[in-house]
Every structure is written in C-alpha cells, then in structure tokens.
Design a protein around this motif. Structure first.
Motif, PDB file in Angstrom:
ATOM      1  N   LEU A 138       0.864  -1.160  -0.103  1.00  0.00           N
ATOM      2  CA  LEU A 138      -0.065   0.152  -0.031  1.00  0.00           C
ATOM      3  C   LEU A 138       1.038   1.262   0.007  1.00  0.00           C
ATOM      4  CD1 LEU A 138      -2.945   1.211   0.453  1.00  0.00           C
ATOM      5  CD2 LEU A 138      -2.446   1.447   2.931  1.00  0.00           C
ATOM      6  N   GLU A 198      -5.380   9.389   0.671  1.00  0.00           N
ATOM      7  CA  GLU A 198      -5.487   8.069  -0.710  1.00  0.00           C
ATOM      8  C   GLU A 198      -5.080   6.770  -0.118  1.00  0.00           C
ATOM      9  OE1 GLU A 198      -2.665   9.603  -3.389  1.00  0.00           O
ATOM     10  OE2 GLU A 198      -3.701  11.752  -3.748  1.00  0.00           O
ATOM     11  N   GLU A 209      -7.730   3.737  -0.431  1.00  0.00           N
ATOM     12  CA  GLU A 209      -7.589   2.437  -0.664  1.00  0.00           C
ATOM     13  C   GLU A 209      -7.472   1.342   0.020  1.00  0.00           C
ATOM     14  OE1 GLU A 209      -6.178  -0.426  -3.557  1.00  0.00           O
ATOM     15  OE2 GLU A 209      -6.956   1.520  -3.845  1.00  0.00           O
ATOM     16  N   THR A 218     -11.039   0.210   0.771  1.00  0.00           N
ATOM     17  CA  THR A 218     -11.450  -0.343  -0.210  1.00  0.00           C
ATOM     18  C   THR A 218     -11.132  -2.046  -0.424  1.00  0.00           C
ATOM     19  OG1 THR A 218     -11.702   1.269  -1.568  1.00  0.00           O
ATOM     20  CG2 THR A 218     -11.804  -0.697  -2.651  1.00  0.00           C
ATOM     21  N   ARG A 219      -9.902  -2.097  -0.062  1.00  0.00           N
ATOM     22  CA  ARG A 219      -9.393  -3.467  -0.163  1.00  0.00           C
ATOM     23  C   ARG A 219     -10.102  -4.412   1.073  1.00  0.00           C
ATOM     24  NH1 ARG A 219      -2.975  -3.269  -1.076  1.00  0.00           N
ATOM     25  NH2 ARG A 219      -2.835  -1.533  -2.349  1.00  0.00           N
TER      26      ARG A 219
END
Length: 310
Positions: A77, A89, A93, A96-97
C-alpha cells in the motif's frame, strides 16, 4: 498454557500465536523492525499490508517475504506519511481492499533529520512520526472497531524521555535541534497511544491501543545522525544495538500477546532498555500528563483535519 507464563522474560517470535485470518497493516514495513514484524506475522498466517512510501523498496521487501514463505499473503500500500493527501489516498485504498482490520502497527519514522518540512509544512520528524500516523489511524480506525481483539500499536523510543511538547512552537520554527525534535515526536507517539486508549475505553470499544519501542535496534535510522556519531558508531554499535529481528519483538508482543492490555508499553528487558527480550516497561512522567495528552490530541485534529470515530 501461554508461553509467557512458562518462560517469563524470554518472550520470542515463537510465542506469537496463530494469525490466520487476521489482517495486519504495518507502516514502514519494507525495512528494519517493520520488515521483521511483517515476516513473523506473515509466517503465522496473517495477511500483511506493507504501507510504505517507496514502491521499489516495497517490491523488494515483498519479494524477500515470499521467497522465505511461498504462501505468505502480503500486499503493498503506497503511503507517504509526509503528505496528508497521500495519507488520505492510502486510507481510502485500504478501506476499499479490507472491510475489517485486526492490527495496525504505526512503525515508520525518521530520526535526527536536519530541519525540513513535510508537504503540509509540518516539521519533518513531528509531521512524519506523529501527525502522519495520527491522521492515518483516524482515517482507518472504523475498520478496526468492529473487530474483537483488534489493536493499534505505535512505535515510540527511549528517546521520548528527552522530549517535550511545546505548544508555542510545535513545528520548531523558533528553535530547532534534531535530537530535541525527535524526542518530542516520540513523546507524542506515547501521548497519542494513552489518549487513544482512554477514548476507546470510554466508547466501550473492543479495540485497544498499545505502544512499544525497539531499544537500540540495528536499523537505517542512524543514517541521519551527525557525521561524528556515524564515524564512531561502528565502535560502540555492539554495546548499544541489537538486531532488527530482536528489536521487532516488543512490537510483536504488544501486537499479539494475549495477556497484554490496552495502554501498556513494551520494550527490551536489558539495562537501560537498550537490548533484551520484550517486557512491559514504564514511560516518563511527562508522557502521562493527561492535560497535555488531550491538548495534543485537539491540536493534532486541527492540524490534520482528521476526525476520529471515538
């Protein structure tokens, strides 16, 4: 029986319990104690997210991890703690994962750097070591809160004992000393941990906050030391440092030992907490000042623009 009870003072990586099904996020995990912690957690079955700034170095770390463990579940990441935009950001992310996170280890850091600033104008050591992690934790904490037994572990330092929080000069604009700024950032890490734990308790959360320090670990942080120290370092290194593998043990114990409790602080058990096996240790009286903890929390909220769900 828990190994801690049978071998007091000799807690090692072999005592890390099975981590299968858990998601662990480690900042700065491409090298040093972060990498060593990632290696152990992956070997125990965790999905480990290496949250790092440099994709090339992170790629090398991923390759080394999978080379030593072909079935390791590891991810990269991109996270640059010197930029709040990058922190946001990365948090988006990660969310989301992963809908759930079991473990967040705030490990990345800089030490003794010449005065410079982050992308947001914060003094580099305070901005990276404290504010970047403060913001990242706040943005992903709701992924930990529903998870029973989830933990936030923040890596501090014995250097916190020299630290002071100067609210009139948080960014060291009036006066800067690389050791002074580092000590303040590491003190802030502890104060953040204690205040977060208090808020988690008030909220009745299952998540807990702990801190750890590696003692004198043989990592890359010394690269920013003054030239004289760098030249002399090889002479006294065997006396004041231990391997990164051993230095990762306090972090791993805080992160995984079933008998640990929120608000505890772990470090080496040797003289001066420089070397040894991990045990619960104390922190400076200054780190326990609740009024300063709360004010630092409020200042950090304002500086980062991040809110916490507790």
């Amino acid at each position: 029986m828990n190994a801690t009870a049978t071998r007091p003072g000799r807690w090692t990586a072999a005592d890390v319990p099975d981590q299968t099904g858990r998601v662990a996020v480690i900042t700065g995990a491409n090298t040093g104690i972060g990498f060593e912690a990632a290696k152990v957690l992956a070997a125990r079955g965790a999905t480990v997210v290496l949250a790092c700034r440099n994709p090339d170095r992170a790629g090398d770390a991923l390759a080394r991890l999978t080379a030593s463990n072909a079935v390791a579940r590891v991810e990269f990441l991109r996270l640059d703690l010197t930029s709040l935009a990058s922190v946001r950001e990365a948090a988006a992310e990660l969310r989301t994962r992963h809908s759930a996170i079991d473990l967040l280890i705030n490990n990345a850091g800089v030490m003794w750097t010449p005065r410079s600033t982050t992308a947001d104008g914060f003094e580099l050591q305070f901005g990276t070591n404290h504010l970047g992690h403060f913001a990242f934790t706040g943005l992903v904490l709701d992924r930990l809160l529903p998870v029973a037994g989830s933990r936030v572990v923040t890596v501090s330092s014995v250097g916190h004992r020299t630290g002071r929080i100067d609210f009139d000069d948080l960014q060291s604009e009036r006066r800067y000393g690389r050791h002074r700024a580092y000590g303040a950032s590491k003190l802030a890490n502890l104060m953040f941990t204690y205040e977060l734990q208090r808020r988690l308790e008030v909220a009745g959360a299952d998540t807990v906050a702990l801190a750890a320090h590696p003692g004198g670990a043989g990592t890359e942080l010394v690269r920013n030391a003054p030239s004289l120290i760098r030249r002399l370092y090889p002479l006294f290194e065997p006396l004041v440092t231990q391997s990164a593998e051993r230095g990762a043990l306090p972090t791993l114990r805080a992160a995984t030992d079933p008998v640990t409790r929120g608000g505890e602080y772990y470090g080496p058990d040797g003289i001066g907490e420089v070397k040894g096996f991990p045990k619960r240790v104390g922190s400076s009286a200054r780190s326990h000042d609740k009024l300063v903890q709360r004010r630092l929390w409020e200042e950090s909220l304002e500086l980062t623009g991040v809110t916490f769900p507790v």
